[in-house]
Design a protein around this motif. Structure first.
Motif, PDB file in Angstrom:
ATOM      1  N   THR A 179      11.268  -1.082   1.583  1.00  0.00           N
ATOM      2  CA  THR A 179      12.507  -1.622   1.825  1.00  0.00           C
ATOM      3  C   THR A 179      12.349  -1.432   3.557  1.00  0.00           C
ATOM      4  O   THR A 179      13.788  -0.184   4.494  1.00  0.00           O
ATOM      5  CB  THR A 179      12.699  -0.341   0.763  1.00  0.00           C
ATOM      6  OG1 THR A 179      11.852   1.126   1.328  1.00  0.00           O
ATOM      7  CG2 THR A 179      13.100  -0.630  -0.011  1.00  0.00           C
ATOM      8  N   GLY A 180      11.249  -1.181   4.328  1.00  0.00           N
ATOM      9  CA  GLY A 180      11.231  -0.690   5.450  1.00  0.00           C
ATOM     10  C   GLY A 180      10.962  -1.359   6.864  1.00  0.00           C
ATOM     11  O   GLY A 180      10.888  -2.539   6.615  1.00  0.00           O
ATOM     12  N   ALA A 181       9.842  -1.186   7.246  1.00  0.00           N
ATOM     13  CA  ALA A 181       8.815  -1.362   8.790  1.00  0.00           C
ATOM     14  C   ALA A 181       8.937  -3.186   8.920  1.00  0.00           C
ATOM     15  O   ALA A 181       8.546  -4.224   9.186  1.00  0.00           O
ATOM     16  CB  ALA A 181       8.627  -0.741   9.620  1.00  0.00           C
ATOM     17  N   HIS A 182       7.492  -3.056   7.574  1.00  0.00           N
ATOM     18  CA  HIS A 182       6.385  -3.936   7.607  1.00  0.00           C
ATOM     19  C   HIS A 182       7.000  -4.565   5.827  1.00  0.00           C
ATOM     20  O   HIS A 182       7.088  -4.197   5.552  1.00  0.00           O
ATOM     21  CB  HIS A 182       5.482  -3.891   7.228  1.00  0.00           C
ATOM     22  CG  HIS A 182       5.395  -3.041   9.175  1.00  0.00           C
ATOM     23  ND1 HIS A 182       3.601  -2.152   9.144  1.00  0.00           N
ATOM     24  CD2 HIS A 182       5.396  -3.120  10.376  1.00  0.00           C
ATOM     25  CE1 HIS A 182       4.047  -1.296  10.415  1.00  0.00           C
ATOM     26  NE2 HIS A 182       4.627  -2.111  10.974  1.00  0.00           N
ATOM     27  N   GLY A 183       6.672  -5.981   6.298  1.00  0.00           N
ATOM     28  CA  GLY A 183       6.700  -7.784   5.025  1.00  0.00           C
ATOM     29  C   GLY A 183       5.995  -7.720   4.716  1.00  0.00           C
ATOM     30  O   GLY A 183       4.316  -7.202   4.611  1.00  0.00           O
ATOM     31  N   LYS A 184       5.591  -8.530   3.191  1.00  0.00           N
ATOM     32  CA  LYS A 184       4.279  -8.471   2.315  1.00  0.00           C
ATOM     33  C   LYS A 184       3.064  -8.431   3.178  1.00  0.00           C
ATOM     34  O   LYS A 184       2.417  -8.184   2.364  1.00  0.00           O
ATOM     35  CB  LYS A 184       4.872  -9.284   1.260  1.00  0.00           C
ATOM     36  CG  LYS A 184       4.471  -9.433   0.333  1.00  0.00           C
ATOM     37  CD  LYS A 184       4.786 -10.531  -0.978  1.00  0.00           C
ATOM     38  CE  LYS A 184       3.559 -10.424  -2.288  1.00  0.00           C
ATOM     39  NZ  LYS A 184       4.245 -11.479  -3.551  1.00  0.00           N
ATOM     40  N   GLN A 185       3.252  -9.590   3.972  1.00  0.00           N
ATOM     41  CA  GLN A 185       1.997 -10.247   4.210  1.00  0.00           C
ATOM     42  C   GLN A 185       1.265  -8.918   4.838  1.00  0.00           C
ATOM     43  O   GLN A 185      -0.205  -8.698   4.799  1.00  0.00           O
ATOM     44  CB  GLN A 185       2.482 -11.317   5.899  1.00  0.00           C
ATOM     45  CG  GLN A 185       2.569 -13.188   4.542  1.00  0.00           C
ATOM     46  CD  GLN A 185       2.930 -13.874   5.065  1.00  0.00           C
ATOM     47  OE1 GLN A 185       3.029 -13.600   6.930  1.00  0.00           O
ATOM     48  NE2 GLN A 185       1.880 -14.913   4.755  1.00  0.00           N
ATOM     49  N   GLN A 186       1.792  -8.252   5.862  1.00  0.00           N
ATOM     50  CA  GLN A 186       1.424  -6.910   6.743  1.00  0.00           C
ATOM     51  C   GLN A 186       1.596  -5.873   5.589  1.00  0.00           C
ATOM     52  O   GLN A 186      -0.245  -5.655   6.360  1.00  0.00           O
ATOM     53  CB  GLN A 186       2.315  -6.749   8.074  1.00  0.00           C
ATOM     54  CG  GLN A 186       2.926  -7.270   8.917  1.00  0.00           C
ATOM     55  CD  GLN A 186       4.440  -6.752   9.278  1.00  0.00           C
ATOM     56  OE1 GLN A 186       5.380  -6.889   9.377  1.00  0.00           O
ATOM     57  NE2 GLN A 186       3.968  -6.467  11.079  1.00  0.00           N
ATOM     58  N   LEU A 187       1.993  -5.902   4.764  1.00  0.00           N
ATOM     59  CA  LEU A 187       1.451  -4.396   3.946  1.00  0.00           C
ATOM     60  C   LEU A 187       0.034  -4.956   2.902  1.00  0.00           C
ATOM     61  O   LEU A 187      -1.024  -3.904   2.909  1.00  0.00           O
ATOM     62  CB  LEU A 187       2.464  -4.422   3.237  1.00  0.00           C
ATOM     63  CG  LEU A 187       3.963  -3.302   4.093  1.00  0.00           C
ATOM     64  CD1 LEU A 187       4.938  -4.053   2.606  1.00  0.00           C
ATOM     65  CD2 LEU A 187       3.366  -2.345   3.751  1.00  0.00           C
ATOM     66  N   ALA A 217      -9.572  13.934  -8.449  1.00  0.00           N
ATOM     67  CA  ALA A 217     -10.582  13.570  -7.869  1.00  0.00           C
ATOM     68  C   ALA A 217      -9.598  12.418  -6.890  1.00  0.00           C
ATOM     69  O   ALA A 217      -8.224  11.736  -7.093  1.00  0.00           O
ATOM     70  CB  ALA A 217     -10.859  12.327  -8.779  1.00  0.00           C
ATOM     71  N   VAL A 218      -9.923  11.677  -5.401  1.00  0.00           N
ATOM     72  CA  VAL A 218      -8.992  10.855  -5.241  1.00  0.00           C
ATOM     73  C   VAL A 218      -8.643   9.578  -5.812  1.00  0.00           C
ATOM     74  O   VAL A 218      -7.430   8.710  -5.094  1.00  0.00           O
ATOM     75  CB  VAL A 218      -9.372  10.760  -3.700  1.00  0.00           C
ATOM     76  CG1 VAL A 218      -9.888  11.367  -2.713  1.00  0.00           C
ATOM     77  CG2 VAL A 218     -11.436   9.409  -3.952  1.00  0.00           C
ATOM     78  N   ALA A 219      -9.549   9.221  -6.513  1.00  0.00           N
ATOM     79  CA  ALA A 219      -9.034   7.700  -7.428  1.00  0.00           C
ATOM     80  C   ALA A 219      -7.303   7.930  -8.193  1.00  0.00           C
ATOM     81  O   ALA A 219      -6.922   7.073  -8.422  1.00  0.00           O
ATOM     82  CB  ALA A 219      -9.683   8.073  -8.889  1.00  0.00           C
ATOM     83  N   ASN A 220      -7.019   9.677  -8.726  1.00  0.00           N
ATOM     84  CA  ASN A 220      -5.868   9.986  -9.174  1.00  0.00           C
ATOM     85  C   ASN A 220      -4.628  10.315  -8.159  1.00  0.00           C
ATOM     86  O   ASN A 220      -3.455  10.646  -8.572  1.00  0.00           O
ATOM     87  CB  ASN A 220      -6.162  10.974 -10.425  1.00  0.00           C
ATOM     88  CG  ASN A 220      -7.527  10.984 -10.979  1.00  0.00           C
ATOM     89  OD1 ASN A 220      -8.348  12.392 -10.901  1.00  0.00           O
ATOM     90  ND2 ASN A 220      -6.617  10.481 -11.688  1.00  0.00           N
ATOM     91  N   VAL A 221      -4.588   9.789  -7.159  1.00  0.00           N
ATOM     92  CA  VAL A 221      -4.026   9.890  -6.378  1.00  0.00           C
ATOM     93  C   VAL A 221      -3.010   8.123  -6.273  1.00  0.00           C
ATOM     94  O   VAL A 221      -3.635   7.442  -5.970  1.00  0.00           O
ATOM     95  CB  VAL A 221      -4.031  10.474  -5.174  1.00  0.00           C
ATOM     96  CG1 VAL A 221      -2.792   9.873  -4.111  1.00  0.00           C
ATOM     97  CG2 VAL A 221      -4.616  11.436  -4.980  1.00  0.00           C
ATOM     98  N   ALA A 222      -1.836   8.229  -5.612  1.00  0.00           N
ATOM     99  CA  ALA A 222      -1.381   7.531  -5.387  1.00  0.00           C
ATOM    100  C   ALA A 222      -0.343   7.164  -4.370  1.00  0.00           C
ATOM    101  O   ALA A 222      -0.054   8.045  -3.858  1.00  0.00           O
ATOM    102  CB  ALA A 222       0.239   6.721  -6.178  1.00  0.00           C
ATOM    103  N   VAL A 223      -0.748   6.606  -3.118  1.00  0.00           N
ATOM    104  CA  VAL A 223       0.084   6.011  -1.211  1.00  0.00           C
ATOM    105  C   VAL A 223       0.834   5.107  -2.278  1.00  0.00           C
ATOM    106  O   VAL A 223       0.713   4.480  -2.291  1.00  0.00           O
ATOM    107  CB  VAL A 223      -1.002   6.424  -1.146  1.00  0.00           C
ATOM    108  CG1 VAL A 223       0.376   6.145   0.283  1.00  0.00           C
ATOM    109  CG2 VAL A 223      -1.914   7.005  -0.985  1.00  0.00           C
ATOM    110  N   ALA A 224       2.810   5.576  -1.531  1.00  0.00           N
ATOM    111  CA  ALA A 224       3.516   4.505  -1.255  1.00  0.00           C
ATOM    112  C   ALA A 224       4.189   4.819   0.148  1.00  0.00           C
ATOM    113  O   ALA A 224       4.559   6.130   0.481  1.00  0.00           O
ATOM    114  CB  ALA A 224       4.330   4.489  -2.135  1.00  0.00           C
ATOM    115  N   GLY A 225       4.045   3.598   0.740  1.00  0.00           N
ATOM    116  CA  GLY A 225       4.636   3.503   1.834  1.00  0.00           C
ATOM    117  C   GLY A 225       4.729   2.255   2.368  1.00  0.00           C
ATOM    118  O   GLY A 225       4.623   1.099   1.964  1.00  0.00           O
ATOM    119  N   ASP A 226       6.036   2.253   3.603  1.00  0.00           N
ATOM    120  CA  ASP A 226       6.666   0.605   3.879  1.00  0.00           C
ATOM    121  C   ASP A 226       5.783   0.065   5.153  1.00  0.00           C
ATOM    122  O   ASP A 226       5.998  -1.014   5.500  1.00  0.00           O
ATOM    123  CB  ASP A 226       7.965   1.121   4.478  1.00  0.00           C
ATOM    124  CG  ASP A 226       8.157   1.887   5.487  1.00  0.00           C
ATOM    125  OD1 ASP A 226       7.507   3.068   5.408  1.00  0.00           O
ATOM    126  OD2 ASP A 226       8.947   0.778   6.645  1.00  0.00           O
TER     127      ASP A 226
END
Length: 227
Positions: free
Chosen positions: A193-201, A163-172
């Motif tokens: 570690t990449g393009a955007h900071g904590k507030q944007q994420l 199921a989609v609930a069993n998926v984790a997505v990670a990105g910057d």
């Protein structure tokens, strides 16, 4: 229980170090737009704001015709590949170990990118990662790139998560977060570690914000124990 981790490449598992901007500068320079020109400044601001989006989609937004967009995208991919070949490509510290740890715990891993398939394979070859992930995807293989959910959903289908609930997505980038939210992923983790900071994420919907992808196994395995 998380069964599948869909991980971005540049900025998340692979260092960027300005390669996207350098390749863009070369690509748009081929169209007669150079650094210092007002049009260049407008375009590079857009590139920075849309980090994570499919690169051909970015060029569609920046230039007037389909032919020009295709030419610019081809020049970008060529420039980026040349930078990779010159050795300007390395893994995020701890990324490979994190991927191997996830796989050792039975979590399948898909690496995704906004680049063309040939560029993605150039990066994987440079890192010796050809067989590291269970699956690698680019926008053309899934239908649409970020911020659409296509790559996440194709990974779910191809790697047979329940199921989609069993998926984790990670990105910057914020676009990675939007992709994960639209796909219905159970965890949508931003990394710093990449393009955007904590507030944007966080504003884009991140369920968690991590210092690095190396912290992802701890998050997913802790969640597994809680279940």
């Amino acid at each position: 229980m998380i069964q599948l981790a869909v991980l971005d490449m540049a900025g998340t598992t692979v260092t960027d170090d300005g390669l996207v901007e350098r390749a863009f500068t070369a690509a748009i320079g081929a169209q007669g737009i150079d650094q210092g020109m007002p049009e260049y400044d407008r375009m590079i601001d857009y590139v920075r704001a849309t980090m994570g989006e499919s690169k051909i989609t970015v060029f569609h937004a920046l230039v007037e015709t389909e032919d020009t967009a295709q030419q610019a995208n081809k020049a970008f991919e060529t420039a980026y590949a040349s930078l990779v070949d010159e050795g300007h490509c390395s893994p995020i510290d701890g990324a490979e170990d994190a991927i191997r740890q996830l796989k050792a715990e039975g979590i399948k891993v898909c690496l995704t990118t906004g680049f063309a398939e040939t560029t993605q394979h150039r990066i994987l070859s440079a890192l010796g990662w050809e067989d590291l992930a269970d699956l690698t995807l680019c926008p053309a293989q899934a239908g649409r790139g970020r911020p659409y959910p296509d790559m996440v959903l194709k990974a779910l289908l191809d790697l047979q998560a329940d199921a989609v609930a069993n998926v984790a997505v990670a990105g910057d980038t914020a676009y990675d977060m939007t992709t994960g939210i639209r796909a219905g992923a159970g965890i949508v983790a931003g990394v710093l570690t990449g393009a955007h900071g904590k507030q944007q994420l966080a504003a884009a919907g991140a369920t968690h914000v991590l210092e690095s992808v190396r912290d992802l196994p701890g998050l997913l395995l802790d969640r597994k124990l809680e279940k």
